[in-house]
Design an enzyme around this catalytic site. Structure first.
Site, mmCIF file in Angstrom:
data_model
loop_
_atom_site.group_PDB
_atom_site.id
_atom_site.type_symbol
_atom_site.label_atom_id
_atom_site.label_comp_id
_atom_site.label_asym_id
_atom_site.label_seq_id
_atom_site.Cartn_x
_atom_site.Cartn_y
_atom_site.Cartn_z
ATOM 1 C CE LYS A 143 -4.120 1.951 2.499
ATOM 2 N NZ LYS A 143 -5.208 1.927 3.517
ATOM 3 C CB SER A 179 -8.068 3.464 2.985
ATOM 4 O OG SER A 179 -6.938 3.027 3.833
ATOM 5 C CB SER A 233 -8.518 0.460 5.700
ATOM 6 O OG SER A 233 -9.281 2.536 5.093
#
Lengths: 489, 484
Positions: free
Chosen positions: A79, A154, A178
């Site tokens: 990420k 996210s 997330s």
């Protein structure tokens, strides 16, 4: 032989050890898929092919000389919230679109030490604020099962990359769901560990008391492997927990006989998609078949979780994001007239709407005159929520419930409705507020979109969660269902 | 000076830099004067994802200070974020302690006052990080930022409004300086900013119990400026009040060039700091064991030493005050006493010879060319009458400038006092033979004049003996000879 990109991390590891293929072949296979397919999903923000192949060459030498580490030669996506030395780390924001960190996040260093290869940096909601990966400065990410749908967020880029078989595994972060919500939307397995299990150093902060990095992969078995690499105390993170190193892979074959699972479906049934409810009940039957005892429980205080979360998380975020001021790194406006102009324009131009909204909320709830009414009260409720979880977890080993309200929603359907977007977090934020570990695993497909269930465990008992998830996956094949056929359609 | 109708009420906040070698939340060096931004790391620069790690030594120092003033040490203290934007504050917040400081209520005892002891209430003392510095005027209309100082540990020491004059404030600051240097927790160097001071001032009618409206004067960095800022501000407030006006509660800056205080621009004041608990750091938990271990290792404090000096060394309060001016001087003095066993002689010598010479050459005690042991041995030669006090002074002066061992100098130059009766007798005889006129005058003179002339003869003898003749013996022989 199974195609390389379809294999799990455990399978790739075994194949590399047996020299069925080289790390270079594995890395090339994924790079090739990213190149040819990622325009459909926008799962990646940054790819460094040269660097990845150079690392693969080194991994192959290591494998040839028998110096394998846990993940030697396996490409992993990260990420874009984890700082990677020498490689752009944007956090999905224009604010950091030019930011190349001179250091690695502890999680990245640990992956490097384990021999893993950095495949690329994945798309995400700006500063991890969102549940759809639509707020990214780099454009929305699309769900590989149906590109009209969001992948969740996210950590949507990581989830989409795994679902589209562009990466065998990835890191994510979970502040209010997330990791788990995109895992559910993309039909993969994702674990949010106990707060403190994984170092936050070099992981760009959203809400420090809630943020936790974690693994995302096709299977619980892979998540256990990634956990072995990621977890552990870090002297650079004072909130990382001093726990003995655990082998999460060693505890996956326990039978579920005698395991007590608390079920919260009654609490949520009114808000759940009917088909999703059927999937959850089917999963429960499966767990019972595996030997678990189901006990109905209730978490009435969880109804306060979302409002509590949306006070605490923005409060911390408003402070954490103050450092992005255009002075030392990151975006700076053109020709600032004076200091105030430099601050105002750099931040106005560098941050997107959702980030600004949360900074505003956070600044408001911490302001003199409102602090007690919002922040103090939220902290008090947070404690009550944790206590309620802990008291339930005295009677049961874990709590089962939905990860989301239903399958992935349409792109754009909630982006102008913050409240309905925030309510997406209803089932996930509780574990963050309580600091407890929670995993989401696939349990079905509704209208060609996957859904997952969530298991919340006791403090630092990821091991039991992973074991139950793995046993469930041994008995079912929802985690094997994939969206890939559509790639070629 | 001060209008007798008004009483000045002052409280202080002192920001004390703690003498740790690394910063309070990072491993960067805290040394002063480095190339701008050379002593910074990802934490000090507030890079994305960087996290603070608490330096335990800062806690230890804070606890030492707390124990030094008999304050309550809070078993749990919590770091908070104080949020405001400023370029020298890279994170956009300062890590400080708001609701739960490490040191609670205590009392600071002053002994430099005319009164025996004057007590100042300490409200609290808390740990926080220093900010960096903005550098103006070098960059073509822009300001430079130096973050070397950012993250240096500070102990903010807050007093009750217990001061009634600037003199008391200065006494307190000097005593505070002494205490922290004795404890070794700070160098207390005001010029380098190790001790900075915010002064809260209000006035009230004599006899009034309620406090008046106060103003806060920020960031004063020398004793002299503290005095002048207070004096200016007191007069300003008197003028306002006498005209029937009201003092506005505000933060003011002292401008040392114009010698005045003026309000800070509103932009320089962030009035809502939005404090909340720092989530990146765990609460500090202190055990009884931790505190008692520190208590056991505490050095003797200035006040205790002051009392002991007066009692055991039989010296005056004034002497004790001078000898306690720094721990180095006190230690030096005690070693001299231990070596020569004459505490008063040592006191005189350390004050009149040592400190005078040090001041003159602008040296500190540790730089003295003559060690405490060397001085002690020199003084022991006076005590056992090997040399006279006068010779000792010459030896001291010579040893100082030549950076030699005084005792070796005595040997080398054969400066030992001559006590030998026959030797002195011979010299006296010589002087008498050479100065027959003066002898005649002496014999004819009255007592008063004889005394004068005797001084002349003693001088001649001392000169001939290179000052080494024992004056007692010289006097004895001269008296005897001249009365023959």
């Amino acid at each position: 032989m199974m195609e390389i990109h379809s294999q799990s991390i455990a399978q790739l590891r075994d194949g590399l050890r047996r020299k069925e293929f080289s790390s270079e072949e594995v890395t090339r296979a994924f790079l090739k898929r990213i190149k040819s397919l990622d325009h459909l999903y926008n799962a990646f923000i940054t790819i460094d092919e040269k660097e990845a192949l150079a690392a693969a060459a080194i991994a192959d030498q290591k494998i040839a000389s028998g110096r394998n580490e846990v993940l030697t030669g396996i490409p992993i996506a990260h990420k874009d919230i984890f700082c990677t030395q020498g490689m752009k780390t944007s956090c999905g924001s224009k604010m950091l679109a030019n930011f190349v960190p001179p250091y690695n996040a502890t999680v990245i260093s640990k992956f490097n030490d384990s021999g893993a290869i950095i495949l690329g940096k994945t798309n995400m909601d700006e500063f991890a604020m969102g549940g759809s990966t639509e707020t990214s400065f780099y454009g929305a990410c699309f769900n590989p099962w149906n590109t009209k749908k969001v992948p969740g967020g996210s950590s949507g880029g990581s989830a989409a990359a795994i679902a589209a078989l562009l990466a065998p595994g990835a890191t994510g972060t979970d502040t209010g769901g997330s990791i788990r919500q995109p895992s559910s939307f993309c039909g993969i397995t994702g674990l949010k560990p106990t707060y403190g299990r994984i170092s936050r150093f070099g992981m760009i902060a959203f809400a420090s008391s809630l943020d936790q990095g974690g693994p995302m992969a096709k299977t619980a078995e892979d998540c256990a492997l990634l956990m072995n690499v990621m977890s552990g105390i870090d002297p650079k993170d004072s909130t990382s927990a001093n726990k003995e190193k655990e082998d999460f892979s060693a505890n996956l074959s326990q039978k579920l006989d005698g395991l007590k699972i608390g079920v919260t479906l009654k609490d949520c049934s009114a808000n759940l998609d009917r088909d999703y409810q059927i999937c959850l009940e089917r999963a429960l039957t499966q767990l019972e078949k595996l030997g678990a005892e189901l006990i109905e429980i209730s978490l009435p205080k969880n109804s306060l979780a979302v409002p509590t979360y949306y006070v605490i998380a923005p409060a911390e975020a408003s402070s954490n994001l103050s450092r992005f001021d255009g002075v030392r790194y990151g975006y700076r406006c053109d020709n600032p007239e004076n200091l105030l102009d430099l601050y105002t324009r750099s931040r106005s131009e560098g941050f997107g709407d959702e980030v600004k909204r949360r900074i505003l909320i956070g600044t408001y709830v911490l302001s003199a005159g409102y602090y007690d009414q919002y922040y103090t009260k939220a902290q008090r409720i947070r404690r009550l929520i944790r206590n309620e979880y802990l008291s339930c977890l005295r009677d049961v080993d874990m709590i089962m419930g939905p990860t989301t309200a239903g399958p992935a929603f349409d792109i754009g359907s909630k982006s102008n409705d913050s409240i309905s977007m925030y309510l997406e977090d209803t089932y996930t934020v509780g574990a963050n507020l309580a600091g407890l570990p929670a995993i989401s695993i696939p349990i079905g497909v509704i209208n060609e979109c996957p859904v997952g269930m969530q298991l919340i465990g006791r403090d630092f008992d990821e091991s039991t969660l992973l074991n139950v998830a793995h046993q469930f996956q041994v008995a079912t094949d929802w985690h094997l269902q994939s969206s890939v056929e559509r790639d070629y359609a | 000076m001060l209008d007798p109708n008004w009483e000045t009420v002052i409280g202080l906040e002192v920001h004390l830099q703690l003498a740790t070698s690394s910063k309070i939340f990072s491993g960067s060096s805290t040394s002063f004067g480095g190339t701008p931004n050379s002593q910074t790391c990802s934490v000090d620069l507030a890079m994305p994802g960087a996290l603070p790690v608490f330096n335990e030594l800062a806690l230890r120092y804070a606890v030492m200070f707390g124990l030094g003033i008999g304050a309550q040490i809070n078993k749990t203290s919590i770091f908070d974020r104080k949020n405001y934007f400023y370029p020298d504050l890279p994170k956009g917040y300062q890590i400080s302690q708001f609701h739960h400081p490490v040191v609670g209520r205590g009392t600071f005892e002053l002994f430099f006052d005319d009164q025996d002891i004057y007590k100042i209430g300490i409200t609290r003392a808390h740990l926080e990080e220093d900010a960096g510095k903005s550098v103006h005027g070098h960059f073509d209309g822009k300001s430079g930022i130096d973050l070397n100082r950012a993250g240096t540990p500070l102990l903010e020491i807050v007093t009750d409004p217990d001061f009634r004059s600037s003199e008391q404030v200065i006494y307190y600051l000097k005593a505070l300086h002494l205490l922290v240097t004795y404890l070794g927790i700070s160098d207390g160097n005001m010029a380098e900013g190790s001790m900075r001071c915010d002064v809260n001032i209000s006035l009230r009618k004599k006899g009034d119990c309620n406090l008046g409206t106060r103003t806060e004067i920020k960031n004063i960095n020398s004793f002299r400026f503290v005095e002048r800022a207070i004096s200016f501000e007191v007069n300003r407030q008197i003028d306002i009040l006498e005209d029937g006006g009201k003092v506005i509660q505000e933060t003011r800056l002292y401008d040392s060039e114009l010698d005045e205080t003026r309000p800070m621009r509103s932009k320089e004041i962030a009035n809502d700091y939005r404090y909340f608990p720092e989530p990146d750091l765990l609460p500090i938990q202190i055990s009884d064991d931790y505190i008692s271990k520190i208590r056991d290792s505490m050095p003797e404090l200035p006040l205790a030493k002051y009392r002991r000096f007066i009692e055991t060394y039989d010296i005056t309060k004034d002497d004790a005050e001078i000898l306690l001016a720094s721990k180095e001087i006190a230690d030096y003095y005690e070693e001299v006493v231990a070596t020569c066993a004459d505490s008063k002689l040592s006191s005189n010598w350390v004050q009149t010879e040592m400190l005078a010479k040090l001041n003159k050459s602008n040296l500190c005690v540790s730089q003295s060319p003559i060690s405490a042991r060397q001085l002690g041995l020199l003084l022991s030669k006076i005590v056992d009458k090997t040399i006279s006090g006068k010779i000792a002074k010459q030896v001291f002066a010579e040893a100082w400038s030549a950076e030699e061992d005084p005792l070796e100098l005595i040997e080398k130059k054969e400066l030992k006092q001559v006590d030998d009766f026959d030797k002195i007798h011979t010299i006296v005889q010589e002087v008498i033979n050479k100065n027959t006129d003066q002898v005649k005058q002496y014999l004819a003179a009255n007592d008063q004049k004889r005394k004068k002339l005797l001084g002349f003869f003693v001088g001649q003898v001392m000169q001939l003996s290179n000052g080494r003749a024992n004056p007692k013996v010289v006097n004895q022989i001269l008296n005897q000879k001249l009365s023959e």
